[in-house]
Design a protein around this motif. Structure first.
Motif, PDB file in Angstrom:
ATOM      1  N   ILE A 108       0.846  -1.202   0.000  1.00  0.00           N
ATOM      2  CA  ILE A 108       0.000   0.000   0.000  1.00  0.00           C
ATOM      3  C   ILE A 108       0.878   1.247   0.000  1.00  0.00           C
ATOM      4  CG2 ILE A 108      -1.646   1.322   1.368  1.00  0.00           C
ATOM      5  CD1 ILE A 108      -2.795  -1.327   2.331  1.00  0.00           C
ATOM      6  N   HIS A 109       1.894   1.215   0.872  1.00  0.00           N
ATOM      7  CA  HIS A 109       2.811   2.355   0.948  1.00  0.00           C
ATOM      8  C   HIS A 109       3.502   2.590  -0.399  1.00  0.00           C
ATOM      9  CE1 HIS A 109       6.610   4.237   2.959  1.00  0.00           C
ATOM     10  NE2 HIS A 109       5.800   5.157   2.485  1.00  0.00           N
ATOM     11  N   PHE A 110       3.996   1.515  -1.005  1.00  0.00           N
ATOM     12  CA  PHE A 110       4.746   1.642  -2.257  1.00  0.00           C
ATOM     13  C   PHE A 110       3.863   2.164  -3.395  1.00  0.00           C
ATOM     14  CE2 PHE A 110       5.819  -0.529  -6.290  1.00  0.00           C
ATOM     15  CZ  PHE A 110       6.993   0.151  -6.583  1.00  0.00           C
ATOM     16  N   PHE A 111       2.699   1.560  -3.581  1.00  0.00           N
ATOM     17  CA  PHE A 111       1.887   1.945  -4.735  1.00  0.00           C
ATOM     18  C   PHE A 111       1.215   3.299  -4.536  1.00  0.00           C
ATOM     19  CE2 PHE A 111       2.160  -2.638  -5.642  1.00  0.00           C
ATOM     20  CZ  PHE A 111       2.559  -2.560  -6.973  1.00  0.00           C
ATOM     21  N   TYR A 112       0.874   3.675  -3.298  1.00  0.00           N
ATOM     22  CA  TYR A 112       0.334   5.019  -3.094  1.00  0.00           C
ATOM     23  C   TYR A 112       1.411   6.080  -3.334  1.00  0.00           C
ATOM     24  CZ  TYR A 112      -4.144   3.417  -1.300  1.00  0.00           C
ATOM     25  OH  TYR A 112      -5.386   2.871  -1.182  1.00  0.00           O
ATOM     26  N   LEU A 113       2.645   5.774  -2.917  1.00  0.00           N
ATOM     27  CA  LEU A 113       3.728   6.706  -3.239  1.00  0.00           C
ATOM     28  C   LEU A 113       3.938   6.792  -4.743  1.00  0.00           C
ATOM     29  CD1 LEU A 113       6.531   6.090  -0.566  1.00  0.00           C
ATOM     30  CD2 LEU A 113       5.173   8.151  -0.887  1.00  0.00           C
ATOM     31  N   SER A 114       3.796   5.660  -5.435  1.00  0.00           N
ATOM     32  CA  SER A 114       3.951   5.664  -6.892  1.00  0.00           C
ATOM     33  C   SER A 114       2.952   6.595  -7.561  1.00  0.00           C
ATOM     34  CB  SER A 114       3.799   4.240  -7.445  1.00  0.00           C
ATOM     35  OG  SER A 114       4.803   3.394  -6.937  1.00  0.00           O
ATOM     36  N   VAL A 115       1.714   6.616  -7.024  1.00  0.00           N
ATOM     37  CA  VAL A 115       0.706   7.536  -7.566  1.00  0.00           C
ATOM     38  C   VAL A 115       1.216   8.967  -7.511  1.00  0.00           C
ATOM     39  CG1 VAL A 115      -1.601   8.477  -7.215  1.00  0.00           C
ATOM     40  CG2 VAL A 115      -1.215   6.015  -6.991  1.00  0.00           C
ATOM     41  N   LYS A 141      11.317   8.249 -20.974  1.00  0.00           N
ATOM     42  CA  LYS A 141      10.669   7.092 -20.332  1.00  0.00           C
ATOM     43  C   LYS A 141      11.533   6.538 -19.201  1.00  0.00           C
ATOM     44  CE  LYS A 141       8.843   3.907 -22.832  1.00  0.00           C
ATOM     45  NZ  LYS A 141       8.684   2.892 -23.905  1.00  0.00           N
ATOM     46  N   THR A 142      12.846   6.464 -19.406  1.00  0.00           N
ATOM     47  CA  THR A 142      13.738   5.959 -18.354  1.00  0.00           C
ATOM     48  C   THR A 142      13.660   6.828 -17.116  1.00  0.00           C
ATOM     49  OG1 THR A 142      15.239   5.072 -20.035  1.00  0.00           O
ATOM     50  CG2 THR A 142      16.118   5.373 -17.801  1.00  0.00           C
ATOM     51  N   ILE A 143      13.712   8.151 -17.321  1.00  0.00           N
ATOM     52  CA  ILE A 143      13.626   9.068 -16.174  1.00  0.00           C
ATOM     53  C   ILE A 143      12.273   8.930 -15.489  1.00  0.00           C
ATOM     54  CG2 ILE A 143      13.608  11.494 -15.512  1.00  0.00           C
ATOM     55  CD1 ILE A 143      15.614  12.022 -17.793  1.00  0.00           C
ATOM     56  N   ALA A 144      11.202   8.832 -16.294  1.00  0.00           N
ATOM     57  CA  ALA A 144       9.856   8.758 -15.722  1.00  0.00           C
ATOM     58  C   ALA A 144       9.680   7.498 -14.872  1.00  0.00           C
ATOM     59  CB  ALA A 144       8.818   8.794 -16.851  1.00  0.00           C
ATOM     60  N   PHE A 145      10.095   6.341 -15.379  1.00  0.00           N
ATOM     61  CA  PHE A 145       9.914   5.102 -14.623  1.00  0.00           C
ATOM     62  C   PHE A 145      10.838   5.052 -13.400  1.00  0.00           C
ATOM     63  CE2 PHE A 145       7.635   3.682 -18.342  1.00  0.00           C
ATOM     64  CZ  PHE A 145       6.672   2.832 -17.810  1.00  0.00           C
ATOM     65  N   SER A 146      12.034   5.626 -13.526  1.00  0.00           N
ATOM     66  CA  SER A 146      12.927   5.673 -12.364  1.00  0.00           C
ATOM     67  C   SER A 146      12.313   6.520 -11.262  1.00  0.00           C
ATOM     68  CB  SER A 146      14.294   6.228 -12.769  1.00  0.00           C
ATOM     69  OG  SER A 146      14.900   5.412 -13.748  1.00  0.00           O
ATOM     70  N   LEU A 147      11.745   7.670 -11.686  1.00  0.00           N
ATOM     71  CA  LEU A 147      11.133   8.543 -10.685  1.00  0.00           C
ATOM     72  C   LEU A 147       9.818   7.975 -10.172  1.00  0.00           C
ATOM     73  CD1 LEU A 147      11.553  11.319  -9.343  1.00  0.00           C
ATOM     74  CD2 LEU A 147      10.189  12.346 -11.157  1.00  0.00           C
ATOM     75  N   GLY A 148       9.013   7.378 -11.083  1.00  0.00           N
ATOM     76  CA  GLY A 148       7.682   6.902 -10.695  1.00  0.00           C
ATOM     77  C   GLY A 148       7.703   5.666  -9.813  1.00  0.00           C
ATOM     78  N   TYR A 149       8.668   4.750 -10.030  1.00  0.00           N
ATOM     79  CA  TYR A 149       8.708   3.518  -9.238  1.00  0.00           C
ATOM     80  C   TYR A 149       9.983   3.386  -8.410  1.00  0.00           C
ATOM     81  CZ  TYR A 149       4.692   1.922 -11.948  1.00  0.00           C
ATOM     82  OH  TYR A 149       3.449   1.803 -12.506  1.00  0.00           O
ATOM     83  N   GLY A 150      11.087   3.953  -8.886  1.00  0.00           N
ATOM     84  CA  GLY A 150      12.348   3.809  -8.159  1.00  0.00           C
ATOM     85  C   GLY A 150      12.336   4.531  -6.818  1.00  0.00           C
ATOM     86  N   CYS A 151      11.937   5.805  -6.838  1.00  0.00           N
ATOM     87  CA  CYS A 151      11.908   6.570  -5.585  1.00  0.00           C
ATOM     88  C   CYS A 151      10.942   5.969  -4.558  1.00  0.00           C
ATOM     89  CB  CYS A 151      11.549   8.030  -5.882  1.00  0.00           C
ATOM     90  SG  CYS A 151      12.854   8.911  -6.774  1.00  0.00           S
ATOM     91  N   PRO A 152       9.712   5.607  -4.937  1.00  0.00           N
ATOM     92  CA  PRO A 152       8.830   4.958  -3.943  1.00  0.00           C
ATOM     93  C   PRO A 152       9.413   3.666  -3.391  1.00  0.00           C
ATOM     94  CG  PRO A 152       7.555   5.692  -5.821  1.00  0.00           C
ATOM     95  CD  PRO A 152       8.993   5.894  -6.187  1.00  0.00           C
TER      96      PRO A 152
END
Length: 1347
Positions: free
Chosen positions: A1094-1101, A1129-1140
């Motif tokens: 829950i924490h991971f995917f809500y942060l991903s949002v 796309k690489t930057i977006a996915f790194s930021l969208g899923y990597g940081c969370p």
């Protein structure tokens, strides 16, 4: 030997003899005239009594008499037989006054006829020669008419000493025959007409046929079975010959109606009483060689063996041998030999001999027993040259062939064996000395094996592990030990052997030292024990023994310890603690102790030293010094004064400091001869025994009293004085915990404490210091015992009962104001005593006092009953129950004790959770277990609900680690199970002190508010999940149409990932809600997993929202800079899923090892203990602020573009869609979690819970409406996809406001304003941003409980 031409007839006469006198039968007078002589058995009485009949003083006795009749002329034989057979019985014999003889029957048994030069004696039908006659006499050829297979039917000559032929015993022949007719089911019913008809007809034919058999008695049909029709029947007769049986069967066939179609060849006969079956040995062990033997007089070699349980015939093979032979042409013998028998060979065996239609069958069951040897499996032997016996005994005592002893190991220590055949035991005696097992091999194991061997080859063995240990050589600290009181010392005792059973220390008087004073370590080649005393008292003076025990061998090392008297610093009482002296004044300083020893005492002030003056007052000895202010060079001045005690060993101790203030005399306003002088507002402390508080030299008052100079008088500011009796007990308690014999002294001390506390109850209520002293005493003593018996626990609870009584509760308030952890300290002490409690038996130990009650049970192995205890306090109108299910008790260690203590008044003195908000409002019950609990544990409790119509209860326990280890109420691991009008039921997954905490501002479970929140949450979630799924479907359908430029492509990438992340998060949210609603310790792992996802995917949002905002900012600010799609796309996915992912992993890694990752009452990030929730809230709020800032910058940039910055028309359309999406969604997200953050804090209003639930539950719907369907390009793509080309063409030309702004628009005026701002006649639909997911507070129970 009779003449060869003589014929002999042997008869058996049955005679009844009536007599009133002793029987004296004269056979000569009653024998028929044809009898020539009487044959009597050599040396035996010829009469055999058969039965006696009582008849009015007349005794009737029956005899059987064997009579031999010889004929000179053989022609007399047949007429004589005819004559005897024609006689009518009974025949009256001679009568006298005293006796009457009656002959009941005469049967011819044996006939001897001359044959050549020999006499052949044969038996009449129904009679046969005994087996012993056949073995010792010559036989003649077989005559027809004798039983099947019997070769001993004729003897050459009459046996000179008898016996003659004997009547054969009746046998029951189990026979069967087949009828070649159809089987009908009525033949299974014995009451049917068909069954009776068959039975009658068949039995009639059988009677007629088998009546020709000798000794025939009866025939009975026993049943019918299928197989055509198989008739089973039984014939009772003597054993017939095969020829005679065939004749009888012929008669049966002739007498039976032909319609029955009887098959002559199907006759079968089975007899079971003709065979002798023996098994050797009688007691069979696994591994034996067993012989089963069948012997029968029927001569046949056709013998078969069958194992019933295996349903198999036995043939010759590896472990089985069958051998059949005929002995002396008289006996058939079949022998089955089983080698190395196993338990699988046990069961019933059938030996079957077949001759013609006859089957001779015998059955016997055989049991196979494993050899069980009883012996002690492990032994410890000390190599001290003393004899040691190893014993092995067989469980079943038989005559064993031999017992062998063998050994295996590094060392060889032989012995002598001795076997007692009567008891089935063998003893092996050995001696081991130091040469055989030197210290380097101490602890070596040797395996001795005793093997029992049976006479038939079975072997059973038992191993005995013997550990040989050499006698330990001890080395102790060599230096002499001489210390003074208050110092420390240690003694090290080293053993060269690592094996021992026990290590302990004791005094020369044999008193064991308390175990906490020494530690023992074992090494590979030795061991050591260290006795350490940190604070020496006079009790430690003496001789100490270090003892290593192995079995009955003791190794001892001795050390003397000399302790010189010296007062301990805490025992030196100084006066004054602080003094104010005018610059020209003086003051007396003194240091006092409770002993009269020869010490050198000096007072020291700075670098000056002064000898003290000694003054003895009873047991108290004081050392004084009169200080003159004039001896100091300057005034005012502050300095400290100490007194030094030096003993005979030249060791010294320094007293607590005495503060001295020199002040000008004009500032002094308060003066008192005891308290001293001081300036206005001055606060000083003074030992109570030196104050105006009454005291006695023998038993001084303890504690400190504080004075304050008010005006010109000293006023008492704080009184912590301890009454003399309590102070005396406190000093004894401090001495006891330093005593080497503290465990032996503790029971007496607890009794004295209980008695003294009861006597000074009034003083305890008057002196807060006395109450605090008793609490300190209990705290000190609770660290002493390893075991507490019921008497000791009774004294402890008696003391607790006194200090928790209602008159003393007011004193508790004073104590709590001064020191907040006193009540927590008392509770902790009681729990330590409870854990050490060991009741004498397994019955429930019950102790009842007015203000405390205790129940204790010892858990025995097996199937313990559930632990259920009740507590009722009528004075306080409180009650409570505690229950632990038997399945939980089964996980406890053997002989664990469960102790529950209940307090009705402790609730008023334990600290409140939040002042003015939450308060303990019930019993306080503490439950402890003597051994540590390793598996999940659950305990249920029921409390009386004092306030059923007010606040909501919370189940809590007292956590000693909270509030900087002063303790506080904690709800972790506890939840409310049920609330009734008069009770509250709680369930917790751990053991300690429990109560219920009342929260006045929280809604009730099951209240209208809670139900409303549930409805909103679950309906909203359903809409959100369906909307998010629809959003993903729409994006998939229109993907090619709406991703024609790089900006649109990245925008829809973000929208898809926002929707997917929120969809997964909502799904995990439902899982978490289910786990929470059925919370159990076993679901802890699932709860942690749900919280993490829950924490991971809500942060991903949120991070995908940030990606969307940064992409918008990049496209408008850096117009001339172009980056490839793959890099974006690489930057977006790194930021969208990597940081969370990084944030989530760090959060769980930092908090889960301490088990503070999740909340105790919900599957969501912890707030109370670690504030782990900030790992979600802070990133979310930062992203909200960043996106709002980007939105403002973008709008400003679009409204005032600089030269050269104007993007293409298509690009600008996409950018404007993005800015509208962020402008709508980001505030929505901010508001959502603003309300969510408000619900975290205690006391939050229910309105925040409702708004938070509404906004979060419908986030998926907002995403679909504002983020997807409000987009004009999406609408056009959908219309092109699903409408006719005509409608599609019309739609492409239309820019009407009504068609492009449906209900998805926020409002038409706002939409027109946006159109006017950007010079467009059409409307740009704002795509709603991703809403953030809700925390576990969204679940129903979260709103109804305080967080």
């Amino acid at each position: 030997m009779k003449s060869p031409r003589r014929t002999t007839l042997c008869c058996m006469i049955i005679v009844i003899y009536f007599s009133q006198a002793t029987p004296n039968l004269n056979l000569e007078s009653i024998v028929h005239p044809l009898i020539l002589r009487e044959h009597e058995l050599a040396g035996k009485e010829p009469l055999r009594q058969k039965r006696a009949v009582a008849s009015s003083r007349v005794a009737a006795e029956e005899y059987t008499v064997d009579v031999e009749i010889s004929f000179e002329n053989a022609s007399f034989l047949e007429p004589s037989k005819t004559y005897l057979n024609s006689l009518s019985f009974p025949i009256q014999g001679n009568s006298t006054d005293q006796a009457t003889t009656t002959i009941l029957s005469i049967e011819v048994t044996t006939v001897c006829r001359p044959t050549g030069n020999e006499i052949w004696c044969s038996c009449e039908i129904g009679y046969r020669w005994p087996q012993e006659r056949c073995l010792h006499n010559l036989t003649c050829q077989e005559h027809d008419g004798f039983p099947a297979g019997h070769r001993c039917s004729c003897l050459k000559g009459l046996p000179p000493k008898g016996p003659f032929c004997q009547l054969q015993g009746d046998v029951t022949l189990r026979m069967s025959v087949r009828l070649n007719v159809g089987f009908q089911q009525d033949l299974k019913n014995s009451s049917s007409a068909l069954y009776r008809s068959y039975k009658t007809d068949l039995e009639t034919a059988f009677w007629k046929g088998y009546s020709i058999l000798p000794g025939f008695k009866l025939v009975t049909v026993t049943g019918f079975r299928p197989g055509s029709v198989v008739v089973t029947y039984e014939v009772k007769t003597t054993t017939p010959s095969p020829e005679l049986m065939r004749k009888a069967n012929d008669q049966v066939m002739r007498n039976l109606n032909q319609t029955y179609k009887m098959d002559y060849n199907s006759f079968q006969v089975v007899t079971s009483n003709e065979t002798k079956f023996t098994i050797v040995p009688e007691i069979i062990f696994e591994g034996d060689t067993v012989t089963l033997m069948c012997e029968t007089e029927v001569l046949s070699s056709n013998v078969s063996w069958h194992h019933v349980e295996r349903h198999s015939d036995i043939q010759n093979k590896s472990r089985f041998s069958v051998y059949t032979f005929v002995l002396n042409n008289m006996t058939s013998i079949s022998r089955l030999t089983i080698y190395n028998i196993t338990q699988g060979d046990a069961g019933e065996y059938i030996c079957k001999l077949t001759l013609d239609i006859f089957e001779y069958e015998s059955r016997k069951k055989m049991d196979v027993t494993p050899i069980r040897i009883l012996a002690t499996e492990e032994m410890k032997v000390t190599c001290d040259n003393n004899p040691v016996s190893l014993n092995c005994c067989s469980e079943i005592n038989v005559n064993w062939s031999m017992v062998e002893w063998k050994q295996q190991g590094k060392i060889n220590i032989p012995g002598n064996s001795e076997t007692d055949t009567d008891s089935g035991c063998s003893r092996y005696t050995l001696k081991a000395d130091g040469r055989q097992c030197p210290s380097r091999l101490g602890g070596t194991r040797v395996t001795y094996v005793c093997e029992f061997i049976s006479e038939h080859g079975a072997r059973g063995s038992k191993s005995i592990e013997v550990t040989f240990t050499s006698v330990a050589n001890l080395t102790i600290t060599p230096d002499p030990i001489s210390v003074s009181e208050g110092q420390n010392f240690s003694i090290k005792c080293i053993s060269d052997v690592s094996n021992y059973d026990e290590v302990y220390w004791n005094t020369s008087a044999g008193i064991k030292i308390y175990p906490k004073f020494y530690t023992t370590k074992r090494y590979a080649d030795g061991a050591e024990s260290v006795l350490t005393v940190k604070t020496v008292t006079r009790e430690w003076n003496g001789t100490y023994h270090c003892i290593f025990r192995y079995k009955n061998s003791y190794s001892v090392a001795t050390k003397d310890v000399t302790v010189y008297p010296l007062p301990l610093e805490p025992n030196i009482m100084v006066d004054p603690l602080e003094a104010t002296i005018p610059c020209k004044g003086s003051h007396h300083f003194k240091c006092c102790i409770q002993e009269n020893e020869d010490y050198k005492v000096t007072f020291q002030m700075d670098s000056l030293s002064f000898l003290a003056e000694k003054e003895v007052n009873g047991k108290q000895v004081c050392y004084k010094y009169n200080f003159m202010a004039s001896s100091v060079s300057r005034c005012p001045k502050k300095f400290n004064i100490f007194c030094h005690f030096t003993n005979a060993a030249n060791n010294s101790v320094q007293s607590p400091s005495m503060k001295l203030n020199l002040v000008p005399g004009e500032n002094i306003m308060c003066q008192d001869p005891i308290i001293g002088v001081g300036e206005p507002g001055k606060v000083i402390q003074k030992l109570c025994q030196f104050s105006s508080v009454p005291s006695s030299p023998g038993s001084p008052t303890g504690g400190i009293i504080t004075y304050k100079c008010v005006g010109s008088q000293w006023k008492v500011k704080k009184n912590d004085c301890i009454s003399a009796p309590i102070n005396s007990l406190l000093q004894l308690a401090k001495a006891l915990i330093k005593s080497p014999y503290q465990d032996a002294k503790l029971p007496t001390y607890l009794k004295d404490l209980s008695v003294s506390t009861g006597k000074v109850k009034h003083e305890v209520s008057s002196f807060p210091g006395s109450l605090g002293a008793i609490i300190n005493i209990l705290d000190l003593l609770s660290t002493v015992p390893t075991q507490v018996n019921s008497e000791m626990m009774t004294h402890v609870l008696s003391t607790v009962n006194t200090i928790l009584s209602k008159p003393i509760l007011s004193t508790w308030k004073v104590v709590q104001q001064q020191q907040t952890n006193q009540s927590s300290q008392l509770l902790d002490s009681v729990e330590r005593f409870s854990r050490a409690l060991r009741p004498e038996d397994s019955t429930v130990l019950s102790i009842n006092q007015t203000n405390v009650q205790m129940r204790s049970v010892v858990i025995k192995p097996g199937h313990p009953k559930a632990y259920k205890q009740s507590f009722v306090f009528s004075d306080s109108d409180l009650w409570g129950n505690v229950a632990i299910e038997n399945c939980q008790l089964g996980n406890l260690q053997r002989d664990s004790s469960i102790v529950t203590v209940a307090f009705p008044t402790l609730k008023t003195i334990l600290a409140q959770d939040v002042p003015g908000k939450n308060f303990a409002n019930s019993l306080v019950m503490t439950t402890t277990v003597s051994h540590n609990i390793t598996l999940p544990f659950s305990i249920s409790m029921t409390f009386k609900n004092i306030n059923p119509s007010g606040a909501v209860p919370r189940c809590v326990f007292w956590n000693f680690d909270l509030a900087n280890h002063t303790g506080g109420w904690d709800s972790s691991g506890c939840y409310v199970n049920k609330v009734d009008e008069d009770s509250v039921s709680c369930v917790c997954d751990h053991l300690t002190s429990f109560s219920i905490l009342m929260s006045p501002d929280s809604p009730y479970p099951g209240s209208l508010l809670e139900i409303l929140l549930d409805i909103i949450s679950y309906i909203g979630l359903c809409f959100s999940i369906l909307s998010l799924a629809a959003c993903l479907v729409v994006e998939a359908v229109v993907w090619k149409s709406v991703t024609k430029n790089r900006t649109s492509y990245m925008r829809h990438i973000c929208i898809v990932n926002i929707a997917a992340s929120l969809l997964v998060a909502d799904s995990w949210f439902i899982v978490a809600a289910a786990i929470h609603n059925h919370y159990h310790p076993l679901n802890e792992t699932a709860c942690v997993a749900a919280t993490f996802f829950i924490h991971f995917f809500y942060l991903s949002v949120f991070f995908w929202m940030l990606t969307l905002g940064l992409m918008l900012f990049y496209r408008l600010v850096f117009i001339l800079h172009d980056t490839s799609k793959s890099i974006q796309k690489t930057i977006a996915f790194s930021l969208g899923y990597g940081c969370p992912l990084v944030i989530s992993v760090i959060t769980v890694g930092a908090t889960q090892p301490q088990e503070v990752y999740t909340r105790k009452n919900a599957c969501w990030l912890n707030w109370e203990d670690t504030k782990a929730l900030l790992a979600f809230v802070i990133p979310a709020l930062i992203i909200v602020v960043v996106n709002m800032t980007i939105t403002i910058v973008v709008i400003s940039k679009i409204l005032r573009p600089s030269i050269g910055d104007k993007p293409s028309k298509q690009e600008k359309s996409s950018l404007f869609q993005i800015s509208k999406s962020i402008g709508v969604l980001t505030p929505l997200l901010g508001l959502t979690w603003g309300f969510g953050l408000a619900t975290v804090f205690q006391g939050s209003n229910a309105v925040f819970h409702i708004i938070f639930t509404l906004l979060n539950a419908f986030q998926g719907l907002f995403i679909l409406l504002f983020g997807c369907l409000w987009d004009q390009k999406v609408q056009e793509a959908l219309l092109k996809k699903f409408s006719l080309s005509r409608w599609s063409s019309q739609h492409s030309k239309s820019t009407s406001l009504s068609s492009s702004t449906p209900v998805f628009s926020m409002s038409s005026p706002i939409s027109r304003r946006f159109n006017n701002l950007f010079g467009k006649t059409g409307t740009y639909n704002v795509s709603t941003p991703e809403t953030t997911s809700s925390s576990l507070e969204n679940t129903s129970s979260a709103y109804s409980l305080l967080n």
